[in-house]
Design an enzyme around this catalytic site. Structure first.
Site, short mmCIF file in Angstrom:
data_model
loop_
_atom_site.label_atom_id
_atom_site.label_comp_id
_atom_site.label_asym_id
_atom_site.label_seq_id
_atom_site.Cartn_x
_atom_site.Cartn_y
_atom_site.Cartn_z
N ASP A 75 42.15 37.24 30.58
CA ASP A 75 42.26 36.95 32.00
C ASP A 75 42.84 38.20 32.65
OD1 ASP A 75 42.44 35.55 34.44
OD2 ASP A 75 44.48 34.91 34.00
N ASP B 247 44.63 38.41 36.25
CA ASP B 247 45.88 38.16 36.97
C ASP B 247 46.91 37.50 36.06
OD1 ASP B 247 45.15 38.91 39.82
OD2 ASP B 247 43.55 37.51 39.33
#
Length: 220
Positions: free
Chosen positions: A14, A16
């Site tokens: 991922d 963020d």
């Protein structure tokens, strides 16, 4: 995969909260932009509701409450986030070294749009580790917590989901990875977990392992 000593064919990060320490910044932007349109939402509540989810999910949330956000909400939010990131975004400490030492193919799968992911990686100097291997919620029908994005990334990378390791910081991301049949490690080293029990939160969501420092990436 052996949880203690995994040998995945693909590692999906991922963006963020895993590669860049952006979650508090983005939630502050969301709170401020919503306030411009007369909607009150604290940063803490934004984290609870939208951590790991797309901007489209924000619109859907308020639509379900009978409150349709103005048409210029998303452009205003995007502009605020990009401006804020350009001046203040930092990489997660130690993540550059982890990426430099990786021998396993890797990619990014993010709920953010491609412009935001690209800017985040450029600003923090991490773009060189991924090239064009960036996959976002814009590319699939259903975003996290649905498995679509992770399955799309694995398909593009020609990897078996069962041999794929996901690194996630959110409940929706952990659930998406598990729904895709992947091993999921929860990461709680971002600023948004400073005052929250991230280990308990991500463990309860189904993470196979939770760690808090990138220097511990390969430690059992």
């Amino acid at each position: 995969m052996d949880q203690d000593r995994p040998k995945p064919d693909l590692i999906v990060f991922d963006c963020d909260g895993v590669l860049v320490d952006s979650e508090l910044l983005s939630c502050r932007c969301l709170s401020e932009v919503l306030a411009q349109f007369g909607v009150q939402l604290t940063v803490e509540r934004a984290l609870e509701l939208f951590l790991g989810r797309s901007a489209k999910a924000v619109e859907e949330h308020y639509r379900d409450l009978g409150q349709v956000l103005p048409q210029d909400f998303l452009p205003c939010l995007k502009a605020r986030v990009l401006e804020t990131f350009a001046g203040a975004l930092q990489p997660i400490p130690g993540v550059g070294l982890v990426l430099s030492e990786l021998k396993t193919p890797c990619c990014v799968a993010s709920s953010s749009d491609l412009d935001r992911v690209s800017l985040s990686l450029d600003v923090t100097g991490l773009a060189r580790h991924f090239g064009d291997r960036l996959y976002t919620a814009q590319m699939v029908r259903h975003g996290k917590p649905a498995p679509d994005l992770f399955l799309h990334a694995a398909a593009k990378m020609l990897a078996d989901p069962a041999r794929t390791l996901v690194i996630e910081d959110s409940v929706s991301g952990v659930r998406a990875g598990k729904a895709a049949g992947m091993t999921v490690w929860g990461f709680v080293g971002g600023g948004h977990y400073r005052d929250r029990d991230g280990r308990a939160i991500l463990s309860a969501a189904g993470a196979d392992r939770v760690f808090g420092r990138m220097s511990d990436f390969w430690e059992a």
